[in-house]
Motif scaffolding. Structure first.
Motif, short mmCIF file in Angstrom:
data_model
loop_
_atom_site.label_atom_id
_atom_site.label_comp_id
_atom_site.label_asym_id
_atom_site.label_seq_id
_atom_site.Cartn_x
_atom_site.Cartn_y
_atom_site.Cartn_z
N ALA A 32 0.82 -1.21 0.00
CA ALA A 32 0.00 0.00 0.00
C ALA A 32 0.86 1.26 0.00
N ALA A 33 2.03 1.18 0.61
CA ALA A 33 2.94 2.33 0.64
C ALA A 33 3.73 2.46 -0.66
N GLY A 34 3.58 1.50 -1.55
CA GLY A 34 4.26 1.57 -2.83
C GLY A 34 5.64 0.96 -2.84
N ILE A 35 5.97 0.20 -1.81
CA ILE A 35 7.28 -0.45 -1.76
C ILE A 35 7.18 -1.79 -2.47
N THR A 36 7.89 -1.94 -3.54
CA THR A 36 7.94 -3.19 -4.29
C THR A 36 9.38 -3.67 -4.30
N PRO A 37 9.63 -4.92 -4.68
CA PRO A 37 11.02 -5.39 -4.73
C PRO A 37 11.91 -4.52 -5.63
N ALA A 38 11.34 -3.98 -6.70
CA ALA A 38 12.15 -3.13 -7.59
C ALA A 38 12.58 -1.83 -6.90
N THR A 39 11.68 -1.22 -6.16
CA THR A 39 12.05 0.02 -5.45
C THR A 39 12.90 -0.28 -4.23
N ALA A 40 12.69 -1.43 -3.60
CA ALA A 40 13.50 -1.78 -2.44
C ALA A 40 14.94 -2.09 -2.84
N SER A 41 15.15 -2.58 -4.06
CA SER A 41 16.51 -2.87 -4.49
C SER A 41 17.32 -1.59 -4.69
N SER A 42 16.66 -0.51 -5.04
CA SER A 42 17.40 0.74 -5.18
C SER A 42 17.85 1.27 -3.83
#
Length: 99
Positions: A32-42
């Motif tokens: 819901a906060a918009g944290i996905t594995p792609a954004t977490a990897s950055s």
């Protein structure tokens, strides 16, 4: 009649259900906060973040191990669950008179 489930087993089941629910709520909150594995990897490009991702679970594991060792040591002597096994006969042959 004998109860097949002890109270300790029931409390473990409660902990398992609660922890599973917390993981589900945490995953839903992250999505819901918009944290996905792609954004977490950055976020993990920083060396400090990589060390924290490795060291925090490792530290928690060591602390849990120390807690269990201390709890067992403070309990006193270890319980004896069963009698020692009787040694098996190595020179057994069929028809030697014992049955």
């Amino acid at each position: 009649m004998h109860k097949s489930t002890s109270s300790k087993r029931k409390s473990f089941r409660l902990y398992a259900i609660v922890s599973t629910a917390l993981v589900g709520v945490g995953a839903a909150a992250a999505l819901a906060a918009g944290i996905t594995p792609a954004t977490a990897s950055s976020l993990a490009q920083n060396a400090d973040t990589q060390v924290a991702v490795f060291m925090i679970p490792l530290t928690l594991l060591v602390l849990a191990l120390l807690f269990e060792v201390t709890r067992t040591a403070m309990r006193g002597t270890l319980p004896v669950d069963s009698k020692p096994r009787r040694p098996s006969r190595l020179n057994w042959t069929p028809g030697n008179g014992e049955g």
